[in-house]
Design an enzyme around this catalytic site. Structure first.
Site, PDB file in Angstrom:
ATOM      1  N   LYS A  64      23.014 -96.272 -23.875  1.00  0.00           N
ATOM      2  CA  LYS A  64      22.472 -97.624 -24.104  1.00  0.00           C
ATOM      3  C   LYS A  64      21.565 -98.083 -22.970  1.00  0.00           C
ATOM      4  CE  LYS A  64      25.698 -99.379 -27.473  1.00  0.00           C
ATOM      5  NZ  LYS A  64      26.745-100.402 -27.819  1.00  0.00           N
ATOM      6  N   ARG A 120      33.151 -94.379 -27.874  1.00  0.00           N
ATOM      7  CA  ARG A 120      32.168 -94.024 -28.913  1.00  0.00           C
ATOM      8  C   ARG A 120      30.958 -93.409 -28.248  1.00  0.00           C
ATOM      9  NH1 ARG A 120      27.668 -96.302 -31.231  1.00  0.00           N
ATOM     10  NH2 ARG A 120      27.395 -95.887 -33.469  1.00  0.00           N
TER      11      ARG A 120
HETATM   12  C1  9MG Z   1      27.571 -99.091 -34.291  1.00  0.00           C
HETATM   13  N1  9MG Z   1      27.706 -99.395 -32.859  1.00  0.00           N
HETATM   14  C2  9MG Z   1      26.736 -99.358 -31.925  1.00  0.00           C
HETATM   15  N2  9MG Z   1      27.224 -99.700 -30.709  1.00  0.00           N
HETATM   16  C3  9MG Z   1      28.553 -99.951 -30.876  1.00  0.00           C
HETATM   17  C4  9MG Z   1      29.595-100.357 -30.015  1.00  0.00           C
HETATM   18  O1  9MG Z   1      29.383-100.579 -28.716  1.00  0.00           O
HETATM   19  N3  9MG Z   1      30.833-100.534 -30.541  1.00  0.00           N
HETATM   20  C5  9MG Z   1      31.068-100.329 -31.856  1.00  0.00           C
HETATM   21  N4  9MG Z   1      32.345-100.534 -32.314  1.00  0.00           N
HETATM   22  N5  9MG Z   1      30.110 -99.932 -32.736  1.00  0.00           N
HETATM   23  C6  9MG Z   1      28.871 -99.760 -32.246  1.00  0.00           C
END
Ligand code: 9MG
Length: 280
Positions: free
Chosen positions: A224, A258
């Protein structure tokens, strides 16, 4: 809680940090810029993510990055439902559907999705109603200030943690009122969703504060801009920063991470767990 309830009588043990692998099926994620990835190609990528150590596959048909265009219901369904079906035919892995649309949630769960990952925390029309009809589907309630189109123009909080915690309290109550059990819920402060660089690192540093809800926490900071802007790195140069973030999130109480880079993150978490789980 160290166990997440899932459909069909399954559970996910959260004593060790779990990796959620990102399986994007949006055109801007296609290498060849094509309109649709062939399900066979997506299946190959999905199996690779599982081999590399992901326990959950997060399937998203609408990009949630700042300024991303909206996607129609038909288009989103056309992207994600065939992918869920083809993966479910081959694997009993845990599948999460990354969507905010109630009808996509419904079709995805019927096709075999176990978790609803909603960056809008079930606030869209009929989302709560639809999800509450399915026994034991897990739900990730993520915090976002504003909407992807405008959320990064000037994020401001009177009190960052108080605001996020109030949001969680309200969304948890809305879920309980709809008949959803606490055991189905995951919380996520939403890195990059209406946050400045400073906000993002304050959230990462004090991530453990959200454990006051005694619900599993999800952290998603992979590749990010909180990494890119800090280090001045392009999107394909953010692995080291993302791995550092994953480790810190795990140390600070995140139970699900994630990520795009599953294999490398699994190595980082395995080294971390060797120190904390006393396996040696
Ligand atoms: C789909 N998506 C993109 N960034 C995310 C994040 O930080 N958390 C979650 N739960 N989904 C995300």
């Amino acid at each position: 809680t160290s166990t997440l309830t899932l459909p069909r009588g399954r559970t996910l043990n959260l004593e060790k940090t779990v990796i959620m692998g990102i399986l994007n099926v949006t055109p801007d994620s296609f290498s060849d810029g094509g309109q649709f990835l062939k399900p066979a190609e997506v299946l190959k990528r999905a199996m690779q993510l599982l081999d590399d150590g992901a326990q959950i596959l997060d399937i998203g048909g609408e990009s949630t990055r700042p300024g991303a265009p909206d996607v129609t219901l038909e288009e989103e369904l056309a992207r994600v439902i065939p992918v869920i079906r083809v993966i479910r035919e081959q694997s009993d892995c845990i599948i999460s559907i990354d969507t905010s649309k109630a009808q996509v949630m419904e079709q995805a769960i019927l096709a075999g999705a176990d978790i609803v990952n909603d960056v809008r925390a079930l606030q869209e029309h009929r989302a709560l109603e639809v999800v509450s009809q399915f026994e034991d589907v897990a739900i990730c309630l993520m915090h976002m200030q504003g909407q992807p189109r405008s959320m990064q123009s000037a994020p401001h909080y009177d009190d960052l943690f108080a605001d996020i915690n109030t949001f969680f309290t309200r969304r948890i109550k809305a879920c309980e009122t709809a008949g959803i059990k606490l055991e189905q819920l995951i919380l996520d402060p939403g890195f990059g969703f209406g946050k400045t660089l400073a906000h993002n690192y304050e959230i990462l540093a004090k991530f453990d504060d959200f454990n006051k809800f005694d619900l599993p926490l999800l952290a998603g900071l992979s590749r990010k801009s909180m990494i890119g802007n800090l280090l001045n790195r392009d999107i394909n140069e953010r692995l080291a920063g993302s791995l550092a973030g994953a480790l810190i999130a795990a140390q600070n109480g995140a139970k699900i991470i994630r990520v795009h880079d599953v294999k490398e993150t699994a190595d980082v978490l395995n080294v971390y767990q060797a120190c904390t789980q006393g396996i040696l």
